[in-house]
Design an enzyme around this catalytic site. Structure first.
Site, PDB file in Angstrom:
ATOM      1  N   GLY A 178     -83.884  64.176 -16.163  1.00 46.48           N
ATOM      2  CA  GLY A 178     -85.635  64.367 -16.125  1.00 46.48           C
ATOM      3  C   GLY A 178     -85.897  62.765 -16.459  1.00 46.48           C
ATOM      4  O   GLY A 178     -85.372  62.344 -17.269  1.00 46.48           O
ATOM      5  N   THR A 186     -83.710  62.087 -19.803  1.00 45.76           N
ATOM      6  CA  THR A 186     -82.374  62.931 -20.110  1.00 45.76           C
ATOM      7  C   THR A 186     -81.441  62.642 -19.535  1.00 45.76           C
ATOM      8  O   THR A 186     -81.920  62.702 -17.505  1.00 45.76           O
ATOM      9  CB  THR A 186     -83.239  63.858 -20.587  1.00 45.76           C
ATOM     10  N   ASP A 227     -98.707  70.613 -26.503  1.00 45.24           N
ATOM     11  CA  ASP A 227     -98.076  70.655 -25.718  1.00 45.24           C
ATOM     12  C   ASP A 227     -97.766  71.974 -24.595  1.00 45.24           C
ATOM     13  O   ASP A 227     -96.806  71.948 -23.896  1.00 45.24           O
ATOM     14  CB  ASP A 227     -97.238  69.915 -25.313  1.00 45.24           C
ATOM     15  N   SER A 257    -133.881  56.844 -11.451  1.00 44.67           N
ATOM     16  CA  SER A 257    -133.930  57.173 -13.603  1.00 44.67           C
ATOM     17  C   SER A 257    -132.167  56.894 -13.680  1.00 44.67           C
ATOM     18  O   SER A 257    -131.922  57.176 -15.023  1.00 44.67           O
ATOM     19  CB  SER A 257    -134.017  58.119 -13.375  1.00 44.67           C
ATOM     20  N   GLU A 308    -131.464  65.978  -4.714  1.00 43.09           N
ATOM     21  CA  GLU A 308    -131.550  64.631  -4.110  1.00 43.09           C
ATOM     22  C   GLU A 308    -129.384  63.381  -3.431  1.00 43.09           C
ATOM     23  O   GLU A 308    -129.759  63.150  -2.618  1.00 43.09           O
ATOM     24  CB  GLU A 308    -131.298  63.329  -5.790  1.00 43.09           C
ATOM     25  N   ASP A 368    -119.875  66.046 -12.425  1.00 42.83           N
ATOM     26  CA  ASP A 368    -120.587  66.187 -13.150  1.00 42.83           C
ATOM     27  C   ASP A 368    -119.805  66.309 -14.886  1.00 42.83           C
ATOM     28  O   ASP A 368    -120.253  68.019 -15.157  1.00 42.83           O
ATOM     29  CB  ASP A 368    -121.867  67.197 -13.123  1.00 42.83           C
ATOM     30  N   ASN A 378    -124.048  68.769 -17.958  1.00 41.92           N
ATOM     31  CA  ASN A 378    -125.844  68.706 -18.686  1.00 41.92           C
ATOM     32  C   ASN A 378    -126.703  68.545 -16.598  1.00 41.92           C
ATOM     33  O   ASN A 378    -128.111  68.914 -16.821  1.00 41.92           O
ATOM     34  CB  ASN A 378    -125.893  66.950 -18.634  1.00 41.92           C
ATOM     35  N   ASP A 420     -92.829  56.055   2.906  1.00 42.27           N
ATOM     36  CA  ASP A 420     -91.703  56.059   3.762  1.00 42.27           C
ATOM     37  C   ASP A 420     -91.737  54.510   3.412  1.00 42.27           C
ATOM     38  O   ASP A 420     -91.542  53.531   4.338  1.00 42.27           O
ATOM     39  CB  ASP A 420     -93.206  55.969   4.791  1.00 42.27           C
ATOM     40  N   ASN A 451     -93.417  72.145  10.505  1.00 40.16           N
ATOM     41  CA  ASN A 451     -91.495  72.423  11.678  1.00 40.16           C
ATOM     42  C   ASN A 451     -90.575  72.108  10.654  1.00 40.16           C
ATOM     43  O   ASN A 451     -89.646  71.880  12.386  1.00 40.16           O
ATOM     44  CB  ASN A 451     -92.775  71.461  12.693  1.00 40.16           C
TER      45      ASN A 451
END
Length: 541
Positions: A90, A97, A207, A401, A408, A433, A437, A469, A506
């Site tokens: 890995g 590893t 983690d 704004s 919009e 977003d 907000n 590829d 396929n």
């Protein structure tokens, strides 16, 4: 991840502990006795870890000590003196590893090699040193990968540990073809038991995710082992941490707010439980910032399929583990005593819907491939395309704004000739977003619309296809996919076959361009316009 996790990276680096609170205590070195063992300092887990490490160093070699290594802070030693290094298992951000074999006993183990040149600063060095200390500290616990030795030479640090030949947790679930709530409860019981051990020994993992739980062997009764303590820390009661670390789907809201403790691990396990039962993460989006925004909102869907078929006990536990308030969240001990998770508890012994397994497989197997492809696509966008998006923002922002509302956005996209349904626009708005907000600022807009745009542009998809590829044959082979994922630092030997199988419609053993496009567009809003809740469920990230 391979057989032994190779470590993750911090999303954002910051101070380990809140100023005014104690930082994780620096380890106190043990005093060596005549026989080479170390006297354990009673003051902290770090001291115990350091003492164990010192004892291992003292007894590992009778030859004259070499120069002191800057990472492990003890005499450097060549790992190949004791072990033969074999095939790669890995690869991660900081290390690789390999399979290794103890020359004297023939025992097969895993050797995680961390290149010192990748340790860019003192913080990186401290992280590796702390990982070794924590693994020594947790040594001997039955469900935690056992560290057999740590070695440092001029160029690398090598961690030799148990070989978990049974693969990742996801792989086992998928291979069995079906599983019940009772089986999911047993799985969670093992995981929470591991975390309870860590917390009781003064360690936060930070983690926790399915990829960091491995099976010791391929046997049906193989024990589960927690691994990858690269982001883990020692903690004291009441200590507050501030650095944002972990993997996006599993990060707790208080981590994003930079004020957290061991409760963050329980949130991560709650996310895992949701995935085990539903096949998808509870908080998803098309970008990391949008995932974080969803986590901060903390709204979990327990109404859409397959949740109506899942027991009330399971849903109750999910709610209590994913409580946005860490003070109200269950502790590991309380989770272990929840009626649903107990060995003779309430979890029904009824097979879960097959769609859950399919979703698990998609989430597990396609994640890295699609992530690599999206990275390539993002890199091939021209300045002209970015400029066009800037102008698009100005045209949509009618009141100047500097932000865009949902109305919009709908009107502006329609005028631009972009063909999105209302559901898709709402999805885009929510994903864009990031701060939740209800409006989109310029940076949020560019991030989100670049993604939707690139998914709908053939030339970008073709550019990404060409990257994989390598020989321009018109097909992506297993070998080419392996090479490309290695280049991107996303290679996982265990998932390559699943990736090919899932995308290869396929069944010719390779991926052509049309299959690649279908895979990339699946769940993106380009392939199908469906109920937004269903689309969320089928999204492949």
């Amino acid at each position: 991840m391979g057989q032994c996790c190779t470590g993750g990276g911090k999303a954002v680096a910051g101070d380990e502990a809140e100023p005014g609170t104690s930082k994780a205590a620096p380890p106190s070195r043990g005093t060596s006795s005549k026989n080479g063992s170390a006297k354990q300092q009673p003051c902290s887990p770090a001291a115990k870890a350091a003492a164990t490490e010192a004892a291992a160093a003292a007894s590992s070699s009778k030859k004259p000590a070499g120069p002191i290594g800057e990472v492990l802070e003890r005499p450097m030693e060549e790992v190949r003196t004791t072990y033969s290094i074999g095939k790669e298992l890995g690869r991660g951000q900081f290390g690789v590893t390999h399979l290794c074999t103890h020359k004297a006993t023939g025992e097969k183990l895993a050797c995680k090699t961390i290149a010192k040149r990748k340790l860019a600063n003192k913080e990186d060095v401290d992280d590796v040193r702390r990982e070794v200390q924590i693994m020594h500290h947790l040594s001997g616990q039955p469900n935690i990968v056992d560290l057999r030795g740590a070695y440092e030479d001029k160029h690398n640090v090598h961690l030799v540990m148990e070989l978990c030949a049974g693969g990742e947790l996801f792989d086992r679930i998928i291979a069995r073809g079906h599983y019940t709530e009772r089986a999911a409860a047993a799985l969670l019981r093992a995981i929470v038991g591991i975390v309870h051990t860590c917390h009781s020994m003064g360690v936060i993992h930070r983690d926790l995710k399915p990829e960091n739980f491995l099976l010791l062997s391929k046997g049906d009764d193989a024990p589960l082992k927690a691994t990858d303590f690269g982001l883990s820390v020692f903690f004291k009661e009441g200590e507050v941490f501030r650095d944002i670390v972990g993997s996006a789907y599993y990060i707790a809201p208080e981590v994003l707010k930079r004020k957290y403790g061991p409760e963050a691990d329980i949130w991560s396990i709650g996310v895992m439980l949701y995935i085990f039962l539903a096949g998808v993460p509870p908080f998803w989006a098309e970008s990391e910032n949008a995932i974080f925004a969803a986590i901060l909102r903390g709204q979990i869907d327990l109404a859409s399929e397959p949740w109506p078929k899942i027991s009330s006990g399971a849903k109750d536990l999910v709610r209590k583990m994913l409580n946005i308030n860490p003070k109200e969240r269950l502790t590991a001990f309380q989770v272990l005593n929840h009626p649903w998770i107990k060995e003779d508890g309430d979890a029904p012994d009824v097979p879960l819907d097959n769609v859950v397994l399919n979703r698990l497989k998609q989430f597990r197997a396609m994640n890295q491939f699609k992530k690599a492809a999206l990275r390539i696509i993002a890199g091939c966008l021209s300045e002209e395309e970015i400029k066009g998006l800037k102008e698009m923002f100005k045209n949509i922002d009618k009141d100047n704004s500097g932000t865009i509302t949902l109305e919009e956005l709908k009107n502006g996209l329609a005028k631009q000739g972009t063909k999105f349904s209302d559901n898709e626009i709402e999805q885009l708005m929510e994903a864009a977003d990031a701060d939740g907000n209800g409006i989109i600022d310029y940076e949020e807009f560019v991030t989100a619309t670049v993604h939707m745009n690139k998914m709908d542009r053939e030339e970008h998809l073709y550019t990404a296809f060409q990257y994989f590829d390598k020989d321009n044959s018109g097909y992506i082979t297993k070998e080419e996919l392996e090479q490309a994922l290695k280049e991107q630092g996303l290679y996982d030997a265990n998932e390559i076959k699943d990736v090919i199988t899932d995308a290869d419609s396929n069944n010719d053993g390779r991926i052509d361009y049309s299959e690649f496009v279908a895979m990339m567009r699946k769940g993106s809003g380009c392939a199908e316009a469906t109920n937004p809740k269903k689309k969320r469920r089928d999204l492949v990230l």
